[in-house]
Design a protein around this motif. Structure first.
Motif, PDB file in Angstrom:
ATOM      1  N   GLU A 157       0.848  -1.186   0.000  1.00 45.57           N
ATOM      2  CA  GLU A 157       0.000   0.000   0.000  1.00 45.57           C
ATOM      3  C   GLU A 157       0.889   1.243   0.000  1.00 45.57           C
ATOM      4  O   GLU A 157       1.846   1.340   0.765  1.00 45.57           O
ATOM      5  CB  GLU A 157      -0.911   0.043   1.216  1.00 45.57           C
ATOM      6  CG  GLU A 157      -1.802   1.270   1.225  1.00 45.57           C
ATOM      7  CD  GLU A 157      -2.669   1.382   2.460  1.00 45.57           C
ATOM      8  OE1 GLU A 157      -3.370   2.399   2.577  1.00 45.57           O
ATOM      9  OE2 GLU A 157      -2.644   0.470   3.297  1.00 45.57           O
ATOM     10  N   ILE A 158       0.577   2.190  -0.877  1.00 39.68           N
ATOM     11  CA  ILE A 158       1.324   3.441  -0.923  1.00 39.68           C
ATOM     12  C   ILE A 158       0.757   4.349   0.157  1.00 39.68           C
ATOM     13  O   ILE A 158      -0.391   4.802   0.077  1.00 39.68           O
ATOM     14  CB  ILE A 158       1.225   4.100  -2.310  1.00 39.68           C
ATOM     15  CG1 ILE A 158       1.790   3.146  -3.364  1.00 39.68           C
ATOM     16  CG2 ILE A 158       1.962   5.440  -2.317  1.00 39.68           C
ATOM     17  CD1 ILE A 158       1.574   3.596  -4.787  1.00 39.68           C
ATOM     18  N   LEU A 159       1.555   4.578   1.193  1.00 33.37           N
ATOM     19  CA  LEU A 159       1.117   5.357   2.341  1.00 33.37           C
ATOM     20  C   LEU A 159       1.361   6.849   2.131  1.00 33.37           C
ATOM     21  O   LEU A 159       0.653   7.681   2.690  1.00 33.37           O
ATOM     22  CB  LEU A 159       1.852   4.878   3.597  1.00 33.37           C
ATOM     23  CG  LEU A 159       1.686   3.389   3.906  1.00 33.37           C
ATOM     24  CD1 LEU A 159       2.603   2.980   5.048  1.00 33.37           C
ATOM     25  CD2 LEU A 159       0.241   3.069   4.225  1.00 33.37           C
ATOM     26  N   HIS A 160       2.373   7.168   1.336  1.00 34.74           N
ATOM     27  CA  HIS A 160       2.719   8.562   1.057  1.00 34.74           C
ATOM     28  C   HIS A 160       3.579   8.596  -0.200  1.00 34.74           C
ATOM     29  O   HIS A 160       4.320   7.657  -0.472  1.00 34.74           O
ATOM     30  CB  HIS A 160       3.502   9.173   2.225  1.00 34.74           C
ATOM     31  CG  HIS A 160       3.868  10.602   2.019  1.00 34.74           C
ATOM     32  ND1 HIS A 160       2.964  11.623   2.159  1.00 34.74           N
ATOM     33  CD2 HIS A 160       5.031  11.193   1.663  1.00 34.74           C
ATOM     34  CE1 HIS A 160       3.568  12.773   1.908  1.00 34.74           C
ATOM     35  NE2 HIS A 160       4.826  12.536   1.606  1.00 34.74           N
ATOM     36  N   ALA A 161       3.471   9.664  -0.946  1.00 33.24           N
ATOM     37  CA  ALA A 161       4.361   9.933  -2.075  1.00 33.24           C
ATOM     38  C   ALA A 161       4.715  11.414  -1.994  1.00 33.24           C
ATOM     39  O   ALA A 161       3.832  12.255  -1.827  1.00 33.24           O
ATOM     40  CB  ALA A 161       3.674   9.605  -3.391  1.00 33.24           C
TER      41      ALA A 161
ATOM     42  N   ALA B 118       7.935  15.401  -5.274  1.00 32.82           N
ATOM     43  CA  ALA B 118       8.771  15.070  -6.437  1.00 32.82           C
ATOM     44  C   ALA B 118       8.164  13.904  -7.210  1.00 32.82           C
ATOM     45  O   ALA B 118       8.306  13.827  -8.430  1.00 32.82           O
ATOM     46  CB  ALA B 118      10.197  14.738  -5.998  1.00 32.82           C
ATOM     47  N   TYR B 119       7.501  13.012  -6.525  1.00 34.90           N
ATOM     48  CA  TYR B 119       6.834  11.890  -7.183  1.00 34.90           C
ATOM     49  C   TYR B 119       5.853  12.417  -8.229  1.00 34.90           C
ATOM     50  O   TYR B 119       5.877  12.020  -9.388  1.00 34.90           O
ATOM     51  CB  TYR B 119       6.111  11.035  -6.141  1.00 34.90           C
ATOM     52  CG  TYR B 119       5.368   9.855  -6.715  1.00 34.90           C
ATOM     53  CD1 TYR B 119       5.965   8.603  -6.748  1.00 34.90           C
ATOM     54  CD2 TYR B 119       4.084   9.984  -7.222  1.00 34.90           C
ATOM     55  CE1 TYR B 119       5.292   7.509  -7.278  1.00 34.90           C
ATOM     56  CE2 TYR B 119       3.407   8.900  -7.752  1.00 34.90           C
ATOM     57  CZ  TYR B 119       4.012   7.668  -7.779  1.00 34.90           C
ATOM     58  OH  TYR B 119       3.355   6.595  -8.301  1.00 34.90           O
ATOM     59  N   SER B 120       5.010  13.332  -7.813  1.00 36.32           N
ATOM     60  CA  SER B 120       4.017  13.900  -8.732  1.00 36.32           C
ATOM     61  C   SER B 120       4.679  14.700  -9.832  1.00 36.32           C
ATOM     62  O   SER B 120       4.310  14.600 -11.002  1.00 36.32           O
ATOM     63  CB  SER B 120       3.046  14.802  -7.980  1.00 36.32           C
ATOM     64  OG  SER B 120       2.260  14.048  -7.114  1.00 36.32           O
TER      65      SER B 120
ATOM     66  N   ASP C  30      -2.739  12.027  -4.967  1.00 33.24           N
ATOM     67  CA  ASP C  30      -4.028  11.512  -4.497  1.00 33.24           C
ATOM     68  C   ASP C  30      -4.548  10.362  -5.357  1.00 33.24           C
ATOM     69  O   ASP C  30      -5.464   9.660  -4.951  1.00 33.24           O
ATOM     70  CB  ASP C  30      -5.064  12.633  -4.388  1.00 33.24           C
ATOM     71  CG  ASP C  30      -5.378  13.315  -5.713  1.00 33.24           C
ATOM     72  OD1 ASP C  30      -4.628  13.116  -6.694  1.00 33.24           O
ATOM     73  OD2 ASP C  30      -6.372  14.057  -5.760  1.00 33.24           O
ATOM     74  N   GLN C  31      -3.955  10.143  -6.513  1.00 35.46           N
ATOM     75  CA  GLN C  31      -4.346   9.006  -7.341  1.00 35.46           C
ATOM     76  C   GLN C  31      -3.638   7.714  -6.947  1.00 35.46           C
ATOM     77  O   GLN C  31      -4.036   6.641  -7.373  1.00 35.46           O
ATOM     78  CB  GLN C  31      -4.066   9.291  -8.819  1.00 35.46           C
ATOM     79  CG  GLN C  31      -5.026  10.278  -9.411  1.00 35.46           C
ATOM     80  CD  GLN C  31      -4.812  10.427 -10.908  1.00 35.46           C
ATOM     81  OE1 GLN C  31      -4.050   9.703 -11.529  1.00 35.46           O
ATOM     82  NE2 GLN C  31      -5.497  11.391 -11.487  1.00 35.46           N
ATOM     83  N   VAL C  32      -2.571   7.830  -6.144  1.00 36.59           N
ATOM     84  CA  VAL C  32      -1.828   6.620  -5.766  1.00 36.59           C
ATOM     85  C   VAL C  32      -1.859   6.322  -4.267  1.00 36.59           C
ATOM     86  O   VAL C  32      -1.795   5.165  -3.877  1.00 36.59           O
ATOM     87  CB  VAL C  32      -0.359   6.666  -6.260  1.00 36.59           C
ATOM     88  CG1 VAL C  32      -0.303   6.681  -7.765  1.00 36.59           C
ATOM     89  CG2 VAL C  32       0.399   7.833  -5.665  1.00 36.59           C
TER      90      VAL C  32
END
Length: 82
Positions: free
Chosen positions: A24-28, A31-33, A41-43
Motif C-alpha cells: 500500500e502506498i502510504l505517502h508519495a 517530487a513523485y508527482s 491523491d491518485q496513488v
C-alpha cells in the motif's frame, strides 16, 4: 513523528514513495508527482502491486533483500527511475 518525515521528504528532489509491507502506498512526496506526472491523491492508499505489478520494490519487500543502485522501468508511465 511520521508527519515530520513526510514533510522532510516533500522538500527533496528525489522520488520517495512510502510503501507498506502489503505494497500500500502510504505517502508519495511532491517530487513523485512532479517527476512521474501522476497526482499523489491518485496513488496514496492504493496497492503498488495493483498499479505497477512488476515494480522492483515488490520483489524487495517479498524477499527482504535490499537492492542497491538499481534502475527500474515504470511501465504505467513509460519511464526509467533509479
Amino acid at each position: 513523528m511520521l508527519k515530520n518525515w513526510f514533510s522532510i521528504l516533500d522538500h527533496l528532489d528525489e522520488i520517495f514513495p512510502f510503501i507498506g509491507n502489503d505494497t500500500e502506498i502510504l505517502h508519495a512526496n511532491s517530487a513523485y508527482s512532479r517527476l512521474i506526472g501522476v497526482p499523489r491523491d491518485q496513488v496514496i492508499g492504493r496497492r503498488l502491486s495493483d498499479i505497477e505489478p512488476k515494480a522492483r520494490i515488490i520483489e524487495v519487500l517479498e524477499s527482504e533483500w535490499p537492492v542497491y543502485h538499481d534502475y527500474s522501468y515504470i511501465e504505467s508511465v513509460g519511464m526509467d527511475i533509479g
